[in-house]
Design a protein around this motif. Sequence first.
Motif, PDB file in Angstrom:
ATOM      1  N   ALA A  64      -3.466  -5.980 -10.862  1.00  0.00           N
ATOM      2  CA  ALA A  64      -2.621  -4.856 -11.297  1.00  0.00           C
ATOM      3  C   ALA A  64      -3.386  -3.574 -10.990  1.00  0.00           C
ATOM      4  O   ALA A  64      -4.623  -3.592 -10.854  1.00  0.00           O
ATOM      5  N   PHE A  65      -2.687  -2.455 -10.878  1.00  0.00           N
ATOM      6  CA  PHE A  65      -3.365  -1.197 -10.566  1.00  0.00           C
ATOM      7  C   PHE A  65      -2.648  -0.053 -11.288  1.00  0.00           C
ATOM      8  O   PHE A  65      -1.423  -0.065 -11.402  1.00  0.00           O
ATOM      9  N   PRO A  66      -3.436   0.943 -11.780  1.00  0.00           N
ATOM     10  CA  PRO A  66      -2.783   2.047 -12.509  1.00  0.00           C
ATOM     11  C   PRO A  66      -1.854   2.878 -11.607  1.00  0.00           C
ATOM     12  O   PRO A  66      -2.172   3.124 -10.437  1.00  0.00           O
ATOM     13  N   ILE A  67      -0.697   3.252 -12.180  1.00  0.00           N
ATOM     14  CA  ILE A  67       0.174   4.229 -11.512  1.00  0.00           C
ATOM     15  C   ILE A  67       0.273   5.419 -12.461  1.00  0.00           C
ATOM     16  O   ILE A  67      -0.526   5.520 -13.371  1.00  0.00           O
ATOM     17  N   GLY A 104      11.894  -2.055 -16.541  1.00  0.00           N
ATOM     18  CA  GLY A 104      10.548  -1.543 -16.238  1.00  0.00           C
ATOM     19  C   GLY A 104      10.351  -1.364 -14.733  1.00  0.00           C
ATOM     20  O   GLY A 104       9.599  -2.096 -14.097  1.00  0.00           O
ATOM     21  N   THR A 105      11.017  -0.351 -14.178  1.00  0.00           N
ATOM     22  CA  THR A 105      10.938  -0.090 -12.726  1.00  0.00           C
ATOM     23  C   THR A 105       9.506   0.196 -12.286  1.00  0.00           C
ATOM     24  O   THR A 105       9.086  -0.254 -11.201  1.00  0.00           O
ATOM     25  N   GLY A 106       8.771   0.963 -13.100  1.00  0.00           N
ATOM     26  CA  GLY A 106       7.393   1.345 -12.755  1.00  0.00           C
ATOM     27  C   GLY A 106       7.335   1.964 -11.370  1.00  0.00           C
ATOM     28  O   GLY A 106       8.015   2.953 -11.080  1.00  0.00           O
ATOM     29  N   SER A 107       6.547   1.378 -10.485  1.00  0.00           N
ATOM     30  CA  SER A 107       6.402   1.892  -9.116  1.00  0.00           C
ATOM     31  C   SER A 107       7.632   1.597  -8.257  1.00  0.00           C
ATOM     32  O   SER A 107       7.827   2.205  -7.210  1.00  0.00           O
ATOM     33  N   GLY A 108       8.409   0.597  -8.649  1.00  0.00           N
ATOM     34  CA  GLY A 108       9.558   0.180  -7.836  1.00  0.00           C
ATOM     35  C   GLY A 108       9.245  -1.022  -6.945  1.00  0.00           C
ATOM     36  O   GLY A 108      10.135  -1.571  -6.296  1.00  0.00           O
ATOM     37  N   ARG A 115      13.228   8.969  -5.655  1.00  0.00           N
ATOM     38  CA  ARG A 115      12.981   9.721  -4.404  1.00  0.00           C
ATOM     39  C   ARG A 115      12.355   8.828  -3.345  1.00  0.00           C
ATOM     40  O   ARG A 115      12.662   8.920  -2.173  1.00  0.00           O
ATOM     41  N   PHE A 116      11.439   7.962  -3.785  1.00  0.00           N
ATOM     42  CA  PHE A 116      10.600   7.233  -2.832  1.00  0.00           C
ATOM     43  C   PHE A 116      11.240   5.973  -2.235  1.00  0.00           C
ATOM     44  O   PHE A 116      11.135   5.725  -1.022  1.00  0.00           O
ATOM     45  N   LEU A 117      11.899   5.163  -3.052  1.00  0.00           N
ATOM     46  CA  LEU A 117      12.369   3.856  -2.545  1.00  0.00           C
ATOM     47  C   LEU A 117      13.330   3.985  -1.351  1.00  0.00           C
ATOM     48  O   LEU A 117      13.159   3.250  -0.363  1.00  0.00           O
ATOM     49  N   HIS A 124       0.827  -1.227   0.000  1.00  0.00           N
ATOM     50  CA  HIS A 124       0.000   0.000   0.000  1.00  0.00           C
ATOM     51  C   HIS A 124       0.854   1.268   0.000  1.00  0.00           C
ATOM     52  O   HIS A 124       0.364   2.342  -0.333  1.00  0.00           O
ATOM     53  N   PHE A 125       2.137   1.180   0.369  1.00  0.00           N
ATOM     54  CA  PHE A 125       3.016   2.352   0.299  1.00  0.00           C
ATOM     55  C   PHE A 125       3.158   2.851  -1.151  1.00  0.00           C
ATOM     56  O   PHE A 125       3.533   3.987  -1.377  1.00  0.00           O
ATOM     57  N   PHE A 126       2.894   1.969  -2.116  1.00  0.00           N
ATOM     58  CA  PHE A 126       3.068   2.315  -3.531  1.00  0.00           C
ATOM     59  C   PHE A 126       1.780   2.877  -4.143  1.00  0.00           C
ATOM     60  O   PHE A 126       1.732   3.136  -5.332  1.00  0.00           O
TER      61      PHE A 126
END
Length: 219
Positions: free
Chosen positions: A57-60, A91-95, A123-125, A41-43
């Motif tokens: 799967a979920f849209p980012i 394909g890092t996408g959300s990480g 920034r986020f990871l 859920h952090f993503f």
Amino acid sequence: MSELEDTYKHKGLRKQLVLGIAKKGIKDKSVLHAINKIPRHFFFDKIFDVHAYEDKAFPIDAGQTISQPYTVAFQTQLLQIKPGDQILEIGTGSGYQACVLVEMGAKVYTIEYQKKLYQKAIRFLPKIGYQPHMYQGDGSKGLPRFAPYDGIIVTAGAPTVPEELIQQLKVGGRLVIPVGNDDIQSMVLIQKVDENKIKKKQFDHFSFVPLRGVKGWKE
Ligand code: SAM
């Protein structure tokens, strides 16, 4: 409540998700452990938090998706990761997938085509304690600078298997790549048996966003 809070409710939902994935056939304990550990859920934006533990799967941002947890587990299981393995993700996408690989003890290189997603991930990871090596650019020809790899995982659907990716595998290394048309793909596992020999297996049907770049689909 802080945005990065991992409550008992989240932990409980995550446990259920892991049980569901195991029931669908994922047996590798280190994969299941990593999925159980990482707060998916952090993503997600906080308002979509409840969807993080559905096996979907979920849209980012940038019209892309965070892959379905079962698909993440399936691809990761095929890589047969051992701690210390050097893995390239395209394909890092959300990480999220990169974090699963790091959690399993791999040394992870990940490359993302979309600048916006790369900037968000870089920034986020680290904020949530994960530090894969992140790059921005076209990964459809791999990332030769750090080759050879024990494993390469492609998280976007490719029209064919790029030869460059096989070249960047160590002998004994594994490439996992969805190949097909832009709607539906088969998961292809390639094992590099020796410098001139590969073994190939193909699994079920999956549905990924398209791989872009020189060895991908046109924009
Ligand atoms: N692994 C991701 C995650 O855990 O969130 C899911 C990735 S999403 C299904 C596929 C990603 O591949 C998208 O972010 C897309 O921009 C990226 N992509 C597509 N073509 C690419 C290319 N040639 N090089 C690097 N990334 C690419």
